[in-house]
Design a protein around this motif. Structure first.
Motif, PDB file in Angstrom:
ATOM      1  N   ARG A   1      30.411  49.717  55.411  1.00 42.40           N
ATOM      2  CA  ARG A   1      31.341  50.589  54.305  1.00 42.40           C
ATOM      3  C   ARG A   1      32.360  51.072  55.068  1.00 42.40           C
ATOM      4  O   ARG A   1      33.309  51.249  54.533  1.00 42.40           O
ATOM      5  N   ARG A   2      32.347  51.571  56.560  1.00 45.57           N
ATOM      6  CA  ARG A   2      33.383  51.639  56.866  1.00 45.57           C
ATOM      7  C   ARG A   2      34.655  51.136  57.237  1.00 45.57           C
ATOM      8  O   ARG A   2      35.668  50.953  57.386  1.00 45.57           O
ATOM      9  N   GLN A   3      34.215  49.685  57.481  1.00 46.99           N
ATOM     10  CA  GLN A   3      34.785  48.721  57.612  1.00 46.99           C
ATOM     11  C   GLN A   3      35.592  48.581  57.082  1.00 46.99           C
ATOM     12  O   GLN A   3      36.771  47.386  56.354  1.00 46.99           O
ATOM     13  N   MET A   4      35.383  48.437  55.487  1.00 46.45           N
ATOM     14  CA  MET A   4      35.392  48.438  53.893  1.00 46.45           C
ATOM     15  C   MET A   4      36.672  48.849  53.360  1.00 46.45           C
ATOM     16  O   MET A   4      36.884  48.576  52.598  1.00 46.45           O
ATOM     17  N   ARG A   5      36.767  50.352  53.959  1.00 46.03           N
ATOM     18  CA  ARG A   5      37.772  51.462  53.323  1.00 46.03           C
ATOM     19  C   ARG A   5      38.691  50.536  52.822  1.00 46.03           C
ATOM     20  O   ARG A   5      39.033  51.616  52.159  1.00 46.03           O
ATOM     21  N   PRO A   6      39.493  49.955  54.071  1.00 50.10           N
ATOM     22  CA  PRO A   6      41.379  50.117  53.520  1.00 50.10           C
ATOM     23  C   PRO A   6      41.113  49.161  52.672  1.00 50.10           C
ATOM     24  O   PRO A   6      42.043  48.931  52.084  1.00 50.10           O
ATOM     25  N   TYR A   7      39.708  47.768  52.191  1.00 54.59           N
ATOM     26  CA  TYR A   7      40.377  47.300  51.397  1.00 54.59           C
ATOM     27  C   TYR A   7      39.840  47.745  50.381  1.00 54.59           C
ATOM     28  O   TYR A   7      39.898  46.726  49.478  1.00 54.59           O
ATOM     29  N   ARG A   8      39.120  48.799  49.799  1.00 56.41           N
ATOM     30  CA  ARG A   8      38.851  49.272  48.833  1.00 56.41           C
ATOM     31  C   ARG A   8      40.268  49.484  47.834  1.00 56.41           C
ATOM     32  O   ARG A   8      40.391  49.896  46.739  1.00 56.41           O
ATOM     33  N   ARG A   9      40.921  50.285  48.264  1.00 61.64           N
ATOM     34  CA  ARG A   9      42.419  50.369  48.042  1.00 61.64           C
ATOM     35  C   ARG A   9      42.878  49.331  47.284  1.00 61.64           C
ATOM     36  O   ARG A   9      43.736  49.249  46.146  1.00 61.64           O
ATOM     37  N   GLN A  10      43.112  48.270  48.422  1.00 62.02           N
ATOM     38  CA  GLN A  10      43.702  46.845  47.436  1.00 62.02           C
ATOM     39  C   GLN A  10      43.019  45.880  46.193  1.00 62.02           C
ATOM     40  O   GLN A  10      43.273  45.615  45.551  1.00 62.02           O
ATOM     41  N   MET A  11      41.187  46.631  46.008  1.00 58.88           N
ATOM     42  CA  MET A  11      40.450  46.099  44.812  1.00 58.88           C
ATOM     43  C   MET A  11      40.117  47.765  44.126  1.00 58.88           C
ATOM     44  O   MET A  11      39.776  48.095  45.020  1.00 58.88           O
ATOM     45  N   GLN A  12      40.347  47.506  42.847  1.00 62.09           N
ATOM     46  CA  GLN A  12      39.843  48.581  41.924  1.00 62.09           C
ATOM     47  C   GLN A  12      39.089  47.683  40.880  1.00 62.09           C
ATOM     48  O   GLN A  12      39.298  46.484  40.591  1.00 62.09           O
ATOM     49  N   VAL A  13      38.413  49.336  40.138  1.00 63.07           N
ATOM     50  CA  VAL A  13      37.407  48.311  39.242  1.00 63.07           C
ATOM     51  C   VAL A  13      37.801  49.484  37.696  1.00 63.07           C
ATOM     52  O   VAL A  13      37.902  50.416  37.935  1.00 63.07           O
ATOM     53  N   VAL A  14      37.331  48.745  36.474  1.00 60.88           N
ATOM     54  CA  VAL A  14      37.487  49.206  35.552  1.00 60.88           C
ATOM     55  C   VAL A  14      36.370  48.900  35.037  1.00 60.88           C
ATOM     56  O   VAL A  14      35.835  47.735  35.113  1.00 60.88           O
ATOM     57  N   PHE A  15      35.307  50.024  34.609  1.00 58.07           N
ATOM     58  CA  PHE A  15      34.042  49.543  34.527  1.00 58.07           C
ATOM     59  C   PHE A  15      34.019  49.577  33.257  1.00 58.07           C
ATOM     60  O   PHE A  15      34.563  50.191  32.444  1.00 58.07           O
ATOM     61  N   GLN A  16      32.635  49.578  32.499  1.00 61.59           N
ATOM     62  CA  GLN A  16      32.231  48.094  31.241  1.00 61.59           C
ATOM     63  C   GLN A  16      32.336  50.211  30.511  1.00 61.59           C
ATOM     64  O   GLN A  16      32.641  49.907  29.063  1.00 61.59           O
ATOM     65  N   ASP A  17      31.531  50.608  30.480  1.00 60.29           N
ATOM     66  CA  ASP A  17      31.192  51.692  29.643  1.00 60.29           C
ATOM     67  C   ASP A  17      32.188  52.684  29.975  1.00 60.29           C
ATOM     68  O   ASP A  17      31.953  53.469  31.345  1.00 60.29           O
TER      69      ASP A  17
END
Length: 328
Positions: free
Chosen positions: A89-105
């Motif tokens: 989770r810690r290593q993934m943090r900078p990559y989460r800025r590059q990927m975002q999500v729009v949820f269904q509901d």
């Protein structure tokens, strides 16, 4: 001189996700749900790939695995040239800025206790991007990009319609300047007229910010309006990937053909052969041998039940997994 194709922004290779089935007091594992079973695709910078199929085929699970919301069982996920599928989770943090999500509901994806300004500001605060006056200005700017007035920012989610709530979710996804947004059935819970507004908004934002989308949907007609390429899934497998125009005018996989035949036409007198598939979708706990579609395919022959077809390249930048289209 031919220019080399740009490196993919997102590359998925052999992605697998199985969920254990547990029973009894000791919760012993008695089987596996084959949610996704070895899918592969690329998304170029600024491109929209539509991922379409029946409910339960594994589309949303694929999106969650790419985002790191569920851990993949096997396979590779590469974002901007970097492998991310096994990061903490810690290593993934900078990559989460590059990927975002729009949820269904849009009703459950927003915190009902937060005002709209706080919902949009949350990712900016989490990453320390802005504070004080700069934060307030950035939130107003994001709200304006999705068509929300500044005087609405002090309200709560329950005071908005479904389409407005989805706009709020899109503004939140834009906050960190992502390069990829995964849209997980973002319009399926909205009225048809509102669906068109949200899709047009996504197209406008893509042009302005050079966004790439993975657009997940079960409605193939919706996918047609936003995607440059379309991947068709059936029971955890991708059965066809093609450019939008090629897929909709000349489908090569029988399942794609059946999906397209079910799309309503605006002209009721237009001639169209409706393909009605027989039987139900098999269980992902015990998928059929060979081609997973052979139990419902009107063209199936002996080879289909014993040998699984590979997703092979065909002329016209198309990939198809069907024995009818491959050498014997």
């Amino acid at each position: 001189m031919n220019m080399a194709a740009p490196a993919p922004l997102l590359s998925v290779k052999g992605l697998v996700k199985h969920f254990p089935v547990r029973k009894g007091l000791l919760q012993r594992t008695v089987g596996q749900v084959h949610a996704i079973d070895g899918i592969s695709f690329d998304i170029a910078p600024g491109e929209t790939l539509g991922l379409v199929g029946e409910s339960g085929c594994g589309k949303s699970t694929a999106g969650k695995a790419i985002l790191g919301l569920v851990a993949p069982t096997a396979g590779e996920i590469t974002l901007g040239g970097e492998r991310i599928e096994r990061l903490s989770r810690r290593q993934m943090r900078p990559y989460r800025r590059q990927m975002q999500v729009v949820f269904q509901d849009p009703y459950s994806s927003l915190n009902p206790r937060l005002k709209i300004r706080d919902i949009i500001a949350e990712p900016l605060i989490n990453y320390g991007i802005a504070e004080g006056k700069a934060l307030a200005e950035r939130v107003e700017e994001l709200a304006g990009k999705v068509g929300l007035r500044p005087d609405t920012l002090a309200r709560y989610p329950h005071e908005f319609s479904g389409g407005q709530r989805q706009r709020i979710g899109i503004a939140r996804a834009l906050a960190l300047h992502p390069s990829l947004i995964i849209c997980d059935e973002p319009v399926s819970a909205l009225d048809v007229s509102v669906q068109a507004q949200v899709i047009n908004l996504l197209v406008d934002l893509q042009r302005e910010f050079s966004l790439a989308y993975l657009f997940i949907a079960h409605d193939i007609a919706v996918v047609e309006h936003i995607s440059r390429r379309v991947a068709v899934m059936y029971l955890g497998k991708i059965v066809e990937i093609a450019d939008r125009a090629a897929l909709f005018t000349n489908p090569q996989h029988p399942y794609t053909e059946a999906l397209l035949s079910a799309v309503p036409l605006p002209d009721p007198d237009a001639a169209k052969k409706r393909i009605v598939l027989q039987g139900d979708v098999p269980s992902p706990i015990n998928p059929p041998s060979g081609c997973r579609f052979h139990t419902r395919c009107p063209y199936a022959f002996d080879r289909c039940s014993v040998e699984e077809p590979e997703l092979l390249e065909m002329p016209g930048s198309r990939q198809v997994a069907c024995h009818l289209r491959q050498p014997a």
